[in-house]
Design an enzyme around this catalytic site. Structure first.
Site, PDB file in Angstrom:
ATOM      1  N   CYS A 115       0.814  -1.226   0.000  1.00 25.50           N
ATOM      2  CA  CYS A 115       0.000   0.000   0.000  1.00 25.50           C
ATOM      3  C   CYS A 115       0.845   1.272   0.000  1.00 25.50           C
ATOM      4  CB  CYS A 115      -0.950   0.000   1.191  1.00 25.50           C
ATOM      5  SG  CYS A 115      -2.144  -1.335   1.111  1.00 25.50           S
ATOM      6  N   HIS A 252      -3.169   7.572   1.928  1.00 21.73           N
ATOM      7  CA  HIS A 252      -3.567   6.259   1.409  1.00 21.73           C
ATOM      8  C   HIS A 252      -4.992   5.989   1.861  1.00 21.73           C
ATOM      9  CE1 HIS A 252      -3.869   2.092   0.591  1.00 21.73           C
ATOM     10  NE2 HIS A 252      -3.672   1.691   1.830  1.00 21.73           N
ATOM     11  N   ASN A 282      -9.918   0.009  -0.633  1.00 23.55           N
ATOM     12  CA  ASN A 282      -8.457   0.077  -0.562  1.00 23.55           C
ATOM     13  C   ASN A 282      -7.875  -0.493  -1.866  1.00 23.55           C
ATOM     14  OD1 ASN A 282      -5.744  -0.218  -0.036  1.00 23.55           O
ATOM     15  ND2 ASN A 282      -6.016  -1.084   2.010  1.00 23.55           N
TER      16      ASN A 282
HETATM   17  O1  UT7 Z   1      -3.560  -0.456   3.616  1.00 27.07           O
HETATM   18  C1  UT7 Z   1      -3.203  -0.940   4.868  1.00 27.07           C
HETATM   19  C2  UT7 Z   1      -3.876  -2.218   4.985  1.00 27.07           C
HETATM   20  N1  UT7 Z   1      -4.973  -2.405   5.781  1.00 27.07           N
HETATM   21  C3  UT7 Z   1      -5.614  -1.591   6.637  1.00 27.07           C
HETATM   22  O2  UT7 Z   1      -5.354  -0.439   6.793  1.00 27.07           O
HETATM   23  C4  UT7 Z   1      -6.689  -2.206   7.447  1.00 27.07           C
HETATM   24  C5  UT7 Z   1      -6.523  -1.908   8.890  1.00 27.07           C
HETATM   25  N2  UT7 Z   1      -7.588  -2.473   9.699  1.00 27.07           N
HETATM   26  C6  UT7 Z   1      -8.886  -2.096   9.605  1.00 27.07           C
HETATM   27  O3  UT7 Z   1      -9.210  -1.253   8.793  1.00 27.07           O
HETATM   28  C7  UT7 Z   1      -9.880  -2.681  10.575  1.00 27.07           C
HETATM   29  O4  UT7 Z   1      -9.190  -3.402  11.570  1.00 27.07           O
HETATM   30  C8  UT7 Z   1     -10.913  -3.593   9.869  1.00 27.07           C
HETATM   31  C9  UT7 Z   1     -11.846  -2.748   9.043  1.00 27.07           C
HETATM   32  C10 UT7 Z   1     -10.232  -4.638   9.039  1.00 27.07           C
HETATM   33  C11 UT7 Z   1     -11.778  -4.282  10.919  1.00 27.07           C
HETATM   34  O5  UT7 Z   1     -12.357  -3.328  11.808  1.00 27.07           O
HETATM   35  P1  UT7 Z   1     -12.270  -3.556  13.381  1.00 27.07           P
HETATM   36  O6  UT7 Z   1     -13.059  -2.474  14.002  1.00 27.07           O
HETATM   37  O7  UT7 Z   1     -10.818  -3.663  13.735  1.00 27.07           O
HETATM   38  O8  UT7 Z   1     -13.037  -4.919  13.555  1.00 27.07           O
HETATM   39  P2  UT7 Z   1     -12.515  -6.313  14.150  1.00 27.07           P
HETATM   40  O9  UT7 Z   1     -11.514  -6.943  13.246  1.00 27.07           O
HETATM   41  O10 UT7 Z   1     -12.137  -6.073  15.562  1.00 27.07           O
HETATM   42  O11 UT7 Z   1     -13.833  -7.160  14.077  1.00 27.07           O
HETATM   43  C12 UT7 Z   1     -14.998  -6.822  14.830  1.00 27.07           C
HETATM   44  C13 UT7 Z   1     -16.079  -7.863  14.584  1.00 27.07           C
HETATM   45  C14 UT7 Z   1     -15.579  -9.291  14.715  1.00 27.07           C
HETATM   46  O12 UT7 Z   1     -16.580 -10.053  15.333  1.00 27.07           O
HETATM   47  P3  UT7 Z   1     -16.484 -10.418  16.912  1.00 27.07           P
HETATM   48  O13 UT7 Z   1     -15.194 -11.145  17.064  1.00 27.07           O
HETATM   49  O14 UT7 Z   1     -16.480  -9.092  17.605  1.00 27.07           O
HETATM   50  O15 UT7 Z   1     -17.711 -11.241  17.115  1.00 27.07           O
HETATM   51  C15 UT7 Z   1     -15.427  -9.767  13.289  1.00 27.07           C
HETATM   52  O16 UT7 Z   1     -15.582 -11.150  13.132  1.00 27.07           O
HETATM   53  O17 UT7 Z   1     -16.569  -7.755  13.231  1.00 27.07           O
HETATM   54  C16 UT7 Z   1     -16.545  -9.035  12.595  1.00 27.07           C
HETATM   55  N3  UT7 Z   1     -16.319  -8.829  11.174  1.00 27.07           N
HETATM   56  C17 UT7 Z   1     -17.297  -8.575  10.295  1.00 27.07           C
HETATM   57  N4  UT7 Z   1     -18.636  -8.479  10.443  1.00 27.07           N
HETATM   58  C18 UT7 Z   1     -19.365  -8.178   9.348  1.00 27.07           C
HETATM   59  C19 UT7 Z   1     -15.124  -8.831  10.506  1.00 27.07           C
HETATM   60  N5  UT7 Z   1     -15.332  -8.584   9.203  1.00 27.07           N
HETATM   61  C20 UT7 Z   1     -16.664  -8.418   9.050  1.00 27.07           C
HETATM   62  C21 UT7 Z   1     -17.501  -8.141   7.950  1.00 27.07           C
HETATM   63  N6  UT7 Z   1     -18.825  -8.022   8.135  1.00 27.07           N
HETATM   64  N7  UT7 Z   1     -16.992  -7.955   6.699  1.00 27.07           N
END
Ligand code: UT7
Length: 325
Positions: A115, A252, A282
């Site tokens: 990225c 980004h 992204n």
């Molecule tokens: O370019 C650089 C590369 N990447 C990034 O910058 C990404 C960096 N990270 C993020 O943007 C965030 O961490 C995410 C958007 C990937 C995730 O957001 P989060 O607030 O950190 O959520 P989380 O991973 O803590 O997940 C929260 C909940 C989980 O369920 P439980 O364990 O709380 O029951 C996940 O299983 O959301 C669930 N979940 C989803 N639910 C619905 C994860 N993906 C999804 C989804 N739809 N697509």
């Protein structure tokens, strides 16, 4: 020491025709429009058509960048393509693009910093230009992440999209002061200790397959804001400038929450932040030039504006480029 500055002559971008909305994704994996918008700000992404490759996206963006720069491909000395989704393992996508542009001279190569690729490619081009080795460079960020996603993994497949953006740089003698147009300073970092937090589980040497993107999203998120703000603070220290001097912050485009938190920590006013992540998700190395082109086309970015670019991604890699348009 000369005062050559790499100034932007023109820019362009391209998104594949096929759009994929959050609602459509919700029919493919267990997710919802509400979750995706609330956690990321993404509403839509684009997916390359069958037979449409990273070099094709790069070609479309490059044609527009050359037209906006008012030059021909034959006026270029070099092409640098930032991509982690090359058409083939080799030759470089930049060489394939060179051939598509009909360029027989100069040289072309790829930069792979995920990225952060566009920031790394821009600073590489700037170093070549300032050294006097070349004068005009086409810098492209182009990706087809749809090809390396696990479309059954809701934690990653909702986040990424395909696209390309390009800028043409030209070396112009400046005064050496921060009022010059062009790239003023670049700050690059990487730390391989984080390589397992965001990676692709395949490759020619390790598995002889292409593999799929794997990410510990929460872990990436945890590091992102600190890393981004560190390299921006480095740019301020190198130039004596501050967030108040910026006209535009073009980060980004990974996640609106990361963008907003970084701007807040740096004291950058909300109206100076260019955000396009809602439209294309992204797109990795393509996201910054896509956002630049959007802000240039709608008239926000004007000649002489001071712009901070930043990115953070797999590796981890991260970096900033401060430039005057
Ligand atoms: O370019 C650089 C590369 N990447 C990034 O910058 C990404 C960096 N990270 C993020 O943007 C965030 O961490 C995410 C958007 C990937 C995730 O957001 P989060 O607030 O950190 O959520 P989380 O991973 O803590 O997940 C929260 C909940 C989980 O369920 P439980 O364990 O709380 O029951 C996940 O299983 O959301 C669930 N979940 C989803 N639910 C619905 C994860 N993906 C999804 C989804 N739809 N697509």
């Amino acid at each position: 020491m000369n005062n050559i500055r790499s100034t932007v002559l023109g820019c362009g971008s391209y998104l594949p025709e096929k759009a994929l909305s959050n609602a459509e994704l919700a029919t493919m994996v267990d997710t919802s429009d509400e979750w995706i918008v609330q956690r990321t700000g993404i509403e839509n992404r684009h997916v390359a058509a069958e037979g449409e490759f990273t070099s094709d996206l790069a070609f479309e963006a490059s044609k527009k960048a050359l037209a906006s720069a008012g030059i021909e491909a034959s006026d270029l000395d070099a092409i640098i393509v930032a991509t982690s989704t090359p058409d083939l393992t080799f030759p470089a996508t930049a060489v394939i693009l060179q051939e598509k542009l009909g360029l027989k001279s100069g040289f072309a190569f790829d930069v792979q910093a995920v990225c952060s690729g566009f920031v790394f490619a821009l600073s590489t081009a700037d170093a070549y230009i300032r050294s006097g080795m070349v004068n005009r460079v086409l810098v492209v960020g182009a990706e087809t992440f749809s090809r390396i996603l696990d479309w059954e993994d809701r934690t990653t497949c909702v986040l990424f999209g395909d696209g390309a953006g390009a800028v043409v740089l030209e070396g112009v003698e400046g005064t050496g002061s921060v009022s010059d147009r062009g790239v003023l300073t670049s700050h690059l970092r990487s730390d391989g200790a984080h390589k397992e937090k965001l990676y692709v589980d395949g490759g020619p040497s390790a598995t002889q397959t292409t593999g799929h993107l794997r990410m510990e999203g929460r872990e990436v998120f945890k590091h992102a804001v600190g890393m981004i703000t560190d390299v921006i603070t480095d740019a301020y220290a190198a130039t004596g400038l501050s967030s108040d001097d910026l006209d535009w912050f073009i980060p980004h485009q990974a996640n609106k929450r990361i963008i907003d938190a970084s701007a807040k920590k740096l004291g950058i006013a909300t109206e100076k932040v260019v955000t396009t992540v809602n439209q294309h998700g992204n797109t990795s190395a393509a996201s910054i030039p896509l956002a630049i082109d959007a802000a240039v086309r709608d008239g926000r970015v004007k000649k002489g504006d001071l712009i901070m670019l930043e990115a953070m991604g797999g590796g981890f890699t991260w970096g900033s480029v401060l430039l005057r348009w």
